[in-house]
Motif scaffolding. Structure first.
Motif, PDB file in Angstrom:
ATOM      1  N   VAL A 179       0.822  -1.212   0.000  1.00  0.00           N
ATOM      2  CA  VAL A 179       0.000   0.000   0.000  1.00  0.00           C
ATOM      3  C   VAL A 179       0.858   1.264   0.000  1.00  0.00           C
ATOM      4  N   GLY A 180       1.896   1.288   0.828  1.00  0.00           N
ATOM      5  CA  GLY A 180       2.736   2.479   0.909  1.00  0.00           C
ATOM      6  C   GLY A 180       3.378   2.830  -0.425  1.00  0.00           C
ATOM      7  N   THR A 181       3.807   1.822  -1.167  1.00  0.00           N
ATOM      8  CA  THR A 181       4.416   2.058  -2.481  1.00  0.00           C
ATOM      9  C   THR A 181       3.413   2.680  -3.445  1.00  0.00           C
ATOM     10  N   VAL A 182       2.174   2.201  -3.428  1.00  0.00           N
ATOM     11  CA  VAL A 182       1.141   2.773  -4.296  1.00  0.00           C
ATOM     12  C   VAL A 182       0.847   4.208  -3.886  1.00  0.00           C
ATOM     13  N   PHE A 183       0.740   4.469  -2.590  1.00  0.00           N
ATOM     14  CA  PHE A 183       0.502   5.836  -2.127  1.00  0.00           C
ATOM     15  C   PHE A 183       1.639   6.761  -2.559  1.00  0.00           C
ATOM     16  N   ASP A 184       2.873   6.271  -2.474  1.00  0.00           N
ATOM     17  CA  ASP A 184       4.017   7.086  -2.910  1.00  0.00           C
ATOM     18  C   ASP A 184       3.879   7.463  -4.380  1.00  0.00           C
ATOM     19  N   GLU A 185       3.462   6.497  -5.195  1.00  0.00           N
ATOM     20  CA  GLU A 185       3.344   6.797  -6.619  1.00  0.00           C
ATOM     21  C   GLU A 185       2.203   7.770  -6.886  1.00  0.00           C
ATOM     22  N   LEU A 186       1.090   7.606  -6.198  1.00  0.00           N
ATOM     23  CA  LEU A 186      -0.010   8.556  -6.360  1.00  0.00           C
ATOM     24  C   LEU A 186       0.438   9.967  -5.982  1.00  0.00           C
ATOM     25  N   ALA A 187       1.217  10.079  -4.912  1.00  0.00           N
ATOM     26  CA  ALA A 187       1.713  11.396  -4.505  1.00  0.00           C
ATOM     27  C   ALA A 187       2.674  11.969  -5.540  1.00  0.00           C
ATOM     28  N   SER A 188       3.549  11.115  -6.076  1.00  0.00           N
ATOM     29  CA  SER A 188       4.511  11.598  -7.073  1.00  0.00           C
ATOM     30  C   SER A 188       3.814  12.067  -8.340  1.00  0.00           C
ATOM     31  N   LEU A 189       2.638  11.487  -8.623  1.00  0.00           N
ATOM     32  CA  LEU A 189       1.857  11.881  -9.795  1.00  0.00           C
ATOM     33  C   LEU A 189       1.025  13.132  -9.534  1.00  0.00           C
ATOM     34  N   GLY A 190       0.988  13.562  -8.266  1.00  0.00           N
ATOM     35  CA  GLY A 190       0.171  14.718  -7.916  1.00  0.00           C
ATOM     36  C   GLY A 190      -1.315  14.435  -7.959  1.00  0.00           C
TER      37      GLY A 190
END
Length: 334
Positions: free
Chosen positions: A82-93
Protein backbone atom coordinates in the motif's frame (compact mmCIF):
# COMPACT_ATOMS: atom_id res chain seq x y z
CA UNK A 1 -17.02 13.23 -7.06
CA UNK A 2 -20.77 13.95 -6.93
CA UNK A 3 -21.75 12.59 -10.36
CA UNK A 4 -23.85 9.64 -11.46
CA UNK A 5 -21.15 8.06 -13.62
CA UNK A 6 -17.60 8.11 -12.30
CA UNK A 7 -14.17 7.57 -13.77
CA UNK A 8 -12.62 5.05 -11.39
CA UNK A 9 -9.13 3.56 -11.25
CA UNK A 10 -8.68 0.18 -9.53
CA UNK A 11 -5.08 -0.55 -8.58
CA UNK A 12 -4.59 -4.24 -7.88
CA UNK A 13 -6.65 -6.85 -9.70
CA UNK A 14 -6.83 -9.79 -7.36
CA UNK A 15 -10.07 -11.29 -6.06
CA UNK A 16 -11.35 -8.11 -4.38
CA UNK A 17 -9.87 -5.56 -6.78
CA UNK A 18 -10.99 -7.58 -9.79
CA UNK A 19 -14.48 -7.95 -8.35
CA UNK A 20 -14.70 -4.21 -7.66
CA UNK A 21 -13.54 -3.49 -11.21
CA UNK A 22 -16.14 -5.80 -12.72
CA UNK A 23 -18.95 -4.60 -10.44
CA UNK A 24 -18.27 -0.96 -11.28
CA UNK A 25 -18.26 -1.73 -14.99
CA UNK A 26 -21.54 -3.64 -14.74
CA UNK A 27 -23.08 -0.60 -13.03
CA UNK A 28 -22.07 1.72 -15.84
CA UNK A 29 -18.97 3.42 -14.46
CA UNK A 30 -15.89 4.05 -16.59
CA UNK A 31 -13.19 1.88 -15.07
CA UNK A 32 -9.45 1.55 -15.61
CA UNK A 33 -7.53 -1.22 -13.90
CA UNK A 34 -3.86 -1.82 -13.23
CA UNK A 35 -1.92 -4.65 -11.66
CA UNK A 36 1.82 -4.91 -11.13
CA UNK A 37 1.79 -8.46 -12.52
CA UNK A 38 1.88 -8.52 -16.36
CA UNK A 39 0.14 -11.91 -16.45
CA UNK A 40 -2.74 -10.57 -14.37
CA UNK A 41 -3.04 -7.56 -16.67
CA UNK A 42 -3.17 -9.88 -19.69
CA UNK A 43 -5.86 -12.02 -18.08
CA UNK A 44 -7.94 -8.95 -17.22
CA UNK A 45 -7.61 -7.58 -20.77
CA UNK A 46 -8.80 -10.86 -22.23
CA UNK A 47 -11.76 -10.93 -19.86
CA UNK A 48 -12.63 -7.33 -20.77
CA UNK A 49 -12.74 -8.18 -24.46
CA UNK A 50 -15.16 -11.01 -23.71
CA UNK A 51 -17.43 -8.95 -21.44
CA UNK A 52 -20.65 -7.33 -22.71
CA UNK A 53 -19.96 -4.03 -24.46
CA UNK A 54 -21.75 -2.00 -21.79
CA UNK A 55 -19.79 -3.63 -18.94
CA UNK A 56 -16.21 -3.48 -20.17
CA UNK A 57 -13.18 -2.02 -18.49
CA UNK A 58 -9.79 -0.82 -19.62
CA UNK A 59 -6.50 -2.26 -18.36
CA UNK A 60 -3.53 0.10 -18.37
CA UNK A 61 0.19 -0.48 -18.30
CA UNK A 62 0.88 1.88 -15.39
CA UNK A 63 -0.68 3.51 -12.36
CA UNK A 64 -0.21 6.86 -14.05
CA UNK A 65 -2.37 5.82 -16.98
CA UNK A 66 -5.00 4.31 -14.70
CA UNK A 67 -5.52 7.45 -12.58
CA UNK A 68 -5.04 10.09 -15.30
CA UNK A 69 -8.76 10.97 -15.54
CA UNK A 70 -9.97 9.23 -12.39
CA UNK A 71 -12.33 10.87 -9.90
CA UNK A 72 -11.67 7.97 -7.53
CA UNK A 73 -8.72 5.62 -7.05
CA UNK A 74 -9.37 2.31 -5.31
CA UNK A 75 -6.23 0.69 -3.91
CA UNK A 76 -6.67 -3.09 -3.81
CA UNK A 77 -3.17 -4.37 -3.09
CA UNK A 78 -1.90 -6.32 -0.05
CA UNK A 79 -0.98 -4.24 2.99
CA UNK A 80 2.82 -4.43 2.42
CA UNK A 81 2.38 -2.80 -1.02
CA UNK A 82 0.00 0.00 0.00
CA UNK A 83 2.74 2.48 0.91
CA UNK A 84 4.42 2.06 -2.48
CA UNK A 85 1.14 2.77 -4.30
CA UNK A 86 0.50 5.84 -2.13
CA UNK A 87 4.02 7.09 -2.91
CA UNK A 88 3.34 6.80 -6.62
CA UNK A 89 -0.01 8.56 -6.36
CA UNK A 90 1.71 11.40 -4.51
CA UNK A 91 4.51 11.60 -7.07
CA UNK A 92 1.86 11.88 -9.79
CA UNK A 93 0.17 14.72 -7.92
CA UNK A 94 -3.12 12.82 -7.78
CA UNK A 95 -5.75 15.00 -6.08
CA UNK A 96 -8.92 12.90 -6.36
CA UNK A 97 -10.44 10.67 -3.72
CA UNK A 98 -8.53 7.55 -2.65
CA UNK A 99 -10.05 4.57 -0.89
CA UNK A 100 -8.81 1.04 -0.27
CA UNK A 101 -10.14 -2.45 0.41
CA UNK A 102 -7.46 -3.59 2.86
CA UNK A 103 -8.58 -5.66 5.84
CA UNK A 104 -6.66 -3.46 8.32
CA UNK A 105 -7.56 0.19 8.61
CA UNK A 106 -5.40 1.91 11.25
CA UNK A 107 -2.05 1.26 9.52
CA UNK A 108 -3.47 2.28 6.12
CA UNK A 109 -4.88 5.49 7.62
CA UNK A 110 -1.42 6.29 8.98
CA UNK A 111 0.25 5.49 5.66
CA UNK A 112 -2.17 7.79 3.84
CA UNK A 113 -1.47 10.64 6.24
CA UNK A 114 2.27 10.17 5.73
CA UNK A 115 2.51 9.32 2.03
CA UNK A 116 -0.38 11.01 0.17
CA UNK A 117 1.27 14.40 0.35
CA UNK A 118 3.97 16.47 -1.27
CA UNK A 119 5.91 19.41 0.07
CA UNK A 120 4.20 18.90 3.42
CA UNK A 121 0.76 19.37 1.88
CA UNK A 122 -1.94 16.70 1.66
CA UNK A 123 -3.01 15.88 -1.88
CA UNK A 124 -5.77 13.31 -2.26
CA UNK A 125 -8.65 12.79 0.14
CA UNK A 126 -8.34 9.37 1.77
CA UNK A 127 -11.31 7.33 3.04
CA UNK A 128 -10.50 3.87 4.34
CA UNK A 129 -12.72 1.04 3.21
CA UNK A 130 -13.12 -2.69 3.67
CA UNK A 131 -15.73 -4.87 1.98
CA UNK A 132 -16.47 -7.83 4.24
CA UNK A 133 -16.52 -10.27 1.35
CA UNK A 134 -14.07 -12.82 0.12
CA UNK A 135 -13.32 -16.39 -0.78
CA UNK A 136 -10.52 -18.80 -0.11
CA UNK A 137 -9.60 -18.54 -3.80
CA UNK A 138 -7.62 -15.59 -5.09
CA UNK A 139 -6.60 -13.84 -8.28
CA UNK A 140 -8.48 -12.11 -11.08
CA UNK A 141 -9.91 -15.36 -12.39
CA UNK A 142 -11.88 -15.68 -9.13
CA UNK A 143 -13.31 -12.14 -9.43
CA UNK A 144 -17.10 -11.87 -9.42
CA UNK A 145 -19.13 -8.66 -9.90
CA UNK A 146 -21.81 -10.09 -7.58
CA UNK A 147 -19.37 -10.63 -4.71
CA UNK A 148 -20.58 -7.56 -2.82
CA UNK A 149 -24.33 -8.15 -3.05
CA UNK A 150 -25.63 -7.78 0.49
CA UNK A 151 -22.17 -7.62 2.07
CA UNK A 152 -21.18 -5.19 4.82
CA UNK A 153 -18.67 -2.64 3.48
CA UNK A 154 -16.97 -0.55 6.14
CA UNK A 155 -16.21 3.06 5.26
CA UNK A 156 -14.06 4.76 7.87
CA UNK A 157 -15.09 8.11 9.28
CA UNK A 158 -13.33 10.25 11.83
CA UNK A 159 -15.03 11.70 14.88
CA UNK A 160 -14.39 15.17 13.42
CA UNK A 161 -16.34 14.36 10.25
CA UNK A 162 -13.46 15.37 7.97
CA UNK A 163 -14.19 14.85 4.25
CA UNK A 164 -17.82 14.00 5.05
CA UNK A 165 -19.05 15.18 1.64
CA UNK A 166 -16.72 12.74 -0.15
CA UNK A 167 -17.57 10.02 2.37
CA UNK A 168 -21.27 10.29 1.58
CA UNK A 169 -20.53 10.24 -2.17
CA UNK A 170 -18.47 7.09 -1.70
CA UNK A 171 -21.27 5.55 0.38
CA UNK A 172 -23.66 6.23 -2.49
CA UNK A 173 -21.29 4.47 -4.90
CA UNK A 174 -20.87 1.44 -2.64
CA UNK A 175 -24.57 1.01 -1.91
CA UNK A 176 -25.11 1.27 -5.65
CA UNK A 177 -23.07 -1.93 -5.98
CA UNK A 178 -25.50 -3.73 -3.67
CA UNK A 179 -23.45 -3.52 -0.47
CA UNK A 180 -24.48 -2.26 2.97
CA UNK A 181 -22.26 0.58 4.20
CA UNK A 182 -21.20 0.38 7.84
CA UNK A 183 -19.70 3.59 9.29
CA UNK A 184 -16.85 3.10 11.78
CA UNK A 185 -13.61 4.66 12.89
CA UNK A 186 -10.44 2.88 11.79
CA UNK A 187 -9.70 1.72 15.34
CA UNK A 188 -13.24 0.38 15.84
CA UNK A 189 -12.95 -1.53 12.57
CA UNK A 190 -9.62 -3.10 13.52
CA UNK A 191 -10.87 -4.26 16.92
CA UNK A 192 -14.00 -5.81 15.40
CA UNK A 193 -12.29 -7.55 12.49
CA UNK A 194 -9.61 -8.97 14.77
CA UNK A 195 -12.36 -10.90 16.52
CA UNK A 196 -14.54 -11.96 13.59
CA UNK A 197 -11.99 -12.36 10.79
CA UNK A 198 -8.33 -12.32 11.75
CA UNK A 199 -8.36 -14.66 14.76
CA UNK A 200 -10.65 -17.14 12.92
CA UNK A 201 -7.98 -17.35 10.20
CA UNK A 202 -5.36 -18.28 12.82
CA UNK A 203 -7.63 -20.82 14.52
CA UNK A 204 -8.59 -22.38 11.18
CA UNK A 205 -4.93 -22.75 10.22
CA UNK A 206 -4.11 -24.42 13.54
CA UNK A 207 -6.98 -26.90 13.24
CA UNK A 208 -6.29 -27.66 9.57
CA UNK A 209 -2.65 -28.42 10.36
CA UNK A 210 -3.71 -31.30 12.63
CA UNK A 211 -4.50 -33.56 9.68
CA UNK A 212 -1.01 -33.23 8.23
CA UNK A 213 0.25 -35.79 10.75
CA UNK A 214 -2.92 -37.87 10.94
CA UNK A 215 -4.03 -39.43 7.62
CA UNK A 216 -7.04 -41.06 9.26
CA UNK A 217 -8.29 -37.68 10.46
CA UNK A 218 -7.90 -36.31 6.94
CA UNK A 219 -10.02 -39.12 5.55
CA UNK A 220 -12.70 -38.68 8.19
CA UNK A 221 -12.87 -34.90 7.85
CA UNK A 222 -16.41 -33.80 6.96
CA UNK A 223 -18.71 -30.84 7.54
CA UNK A 224 -17.34 -29.44 10.77
CA UNK A 225 -13.75 -29.70 9.52
CA UNK A 226 -14.64 -28.21 6.14
CA UNK A 227 -16.62 -25.28 7.57
CA UNK A 228 -14.25 -24.59 10.43
CA UNK A 229 -11.11 -24.54 8.28
CA UNK A 230 -12.29 -22.99 4.99
CA UNK A 231 -10.22 -19.82 5.36
CA UNK A 232 -7.07 -21.85 6.08
CA UNK A 233 -6.94 -22.33 2.29
CA UNK A 234 -6.19 -18.60 1.90
CA UNK A 235 -2.66 -17.79 0.77
CA UNK A 236 -0.44 -17.71 3.88
CA UNK A 237 1.27 -14.45 2.92
CA UNK A 238 -2.09 -12.68 2.68
CA UNK A 239 -3.24 -13.99 6.06
CA UNK A 240 0.11 -13.07 7.61
CA UNK A 241 -0.14 -9.51 6.28
CA UNK A 242 -3.72 -9.21 7.54
CA UNK A 243 -3.02 -10.50 11.05
CA UNK A 244 0.45 -9.03 11.43
CA UNK A 245 -0.75 -5.66 10.19
CA UNK A 246 -3.36 -5.62 12.95
CA UNK A 247 -1.11 -7.20 15.57
CA UNK A 248 -2.22 -5.30 18.72
CA UNK A 249 -5.94 -5.91 18.17
CA UNK A 250 -5.39 -9.50 17.02
CA UNK A 251 -3.25 -10.16 20.08
CA UNK A 252 -6.01 -8.98 22.42
CA UNK A 253 -8.71 -10.99 20.63
CA UNK A 254 -6.51 -14.09 20.48
CA UNK A 255 -5.76 -13.82 24.21
CA UNK A 256 -9.52 -13.81 24.89
CA UNK A 257 -10.05 -16.90 22.73
CA UNK A 258 -7.11 -18.71 24.33
CA UNK A 259 -8.49 -17.95 27.80
CA UNK A 260 -11.86 -19.39 26.80
CA UNK A 261 -10.20 -22.48 25.32
CA UNK A 262 -8.15 -22.90 28.48
CA UNK A 263 -11.41 -22.99 30.44
CA UNK A 264 -12.73 -25.69 28.09
CA UNK A 265 -9.51 -27.63 28.52
CA UNK A 266 -9.86 -27.47 32.30
CA UNK A 267 -13.45 -28.70 32.01
CA UNK A 268 -12.21 -31.83 30.24
CA UNK A 269 -10.10 -32.72 33.27
CA UNK A 270 -13.00 -32.40 35.71
CA UNK A 271 -15.13 -35.16 37.14
CA UNK A 272 -18.09 -34.25 34.90
CA UNK A 273 -16.72 -32.89 31.60
CA UNK A 274 -20.11 -33.09 29.86
CA UNK A 275 -21.82 -31.10 32.58
CA UNK A 276 -18.96 -28.57 32.67
CA UNK A 277 -18.84 -28.06 28.91
CA UNK A 278 -22.55 -27.40 28.45
CA UNK A 279 -22.58 -23.93 30.07
CA UNK A 280 -19.22 -23.17 28.42
CA UNK A 281 -20.74 -23.87 25.00
CA UNK A 282 -24.00 -22.01 25.56
CA UNK A 283 -22.92 -18.36 24.95
CA UNK A 284 -21.29 -19.26 21.63
CA UNK A 285 -24.29 -21.33 20.60
CA UNK A 286 -26.67 -18.48 21.40
CA UNK A 287 -24.58 -15.93 19.53
CA UNK A 288 -24.25 -18.11 16.44
CA UNK A 289 -27.92 -19.06 16.10
CA UNK A 290 -28.81 -15.36 16.28
CA UNK A 291 -26.33 -14.44 13.53
CA UNK A 292 -26.51 -12.74 11.12
CA UNK A 293 -28.55 -9.93 12.65
CA UNK A 294 -31.98 -9.51 11.14
CA UNK A 295 -32.79 -6.04 9.80
CA UNK A 296 -35.05 -4.08 12.11
CA UNK A 297 -36.48 -0.62 11.75
CA UNK A 298 -35.28 1.66 8.98
CA UNK A 299 -35.22 5.44 9.00
CA UNK A 300 -33.86 8.41 7.13
CA UNK A 301 -31.00 9.90 9.13
CA UNK A 302 -29.06 13.12 8.58
CA UNK A 303 -25.67 12.55 6.97
CA UNK A 304 -23.70 13.78 9.99
CA UNK A 305 -20.58 12.12 11.34
CA UNK A 306 -21.88 11.73 14.90
CA UNK A 307 -25.16 10.21 13.70
CA UNK A 308 -23.43 7.85 11.27
CA UNK A 309 -20.91 6.61 13.81
CA UNK A 310 -23.66 5.94 16.36
CA UNK A 311 -25.43 3.89 13.70
CA UNK A 312 -22.33 1.76 13.15
CA UNK A 313 -21.76 1.27 16.88
CA UNK A 314 -25.20 -0.31 17.35
CA UNK A 315 -24.58 -2.68 14.44
CA UNK A 316 -26.57 -0.69 11.90
CA UNK A 317 -25.87 0.03 8.27
CA UNK A 318 -26.76 2.29 5.36
CA UNK A 319 -28.71 0.81 2.47
CA UNK A 320 -28.99 3.92 0.29
CA UNK A 321 -28.09 7.59 0.08
CA UNK A 322 -30.47 10.34 -0.99
CA UNK A 323 -29.81 12.10 -4.29
CA UNK A 324 -29.10 15.38 -2.51
CA UNK A 325 -26.69 13.54 -0.16
CA UNK A 326 -28.26 15.15 2.90
CA UNK A 327 -29.78 11.98 4.34
CA UNK A 328 -29.15 8.23 4.33
CA UNK A 329 -31.56 5.35 4.58
CA UNK A 330 -30.35 3.54 7.67
CA UNK A 331 -31.23 0.13 9.10
CA UNK A 332 -30.73 -0.98 12.68
CA UNK A 333 -30.61 -4.67 13.62
CA UNK A 334 -33.79 -6.11 15.09
Amino acid sequence: MRVATLNVAVIGLGLIGGSVLRALAVHGHRVSGYDADPATRATARTAAAQAPKDARWHVTGSIADAVRDADLAIVAVPLPAVGTVFDELASLGYVGVVTDVTSVKGPVRDLAADRLRTGGQALATFIGGHPMAGRETSGFTAADPRLFNGCAWVLCLGEDGAHLRDWVDLAALVTGLGARVVPATADEHDAATAAISHVPHLVAAAVAALISSDPLAGTLGAGSFRDGTRVAASRPELTAAMCGGNAPAVGRALDAVLADLAAARAALDGSDPIGALTPWLTPGHTARVNWPPEPGESADLPARADVLLRLGRVGGWIESVSDDRKTVRAVRPA
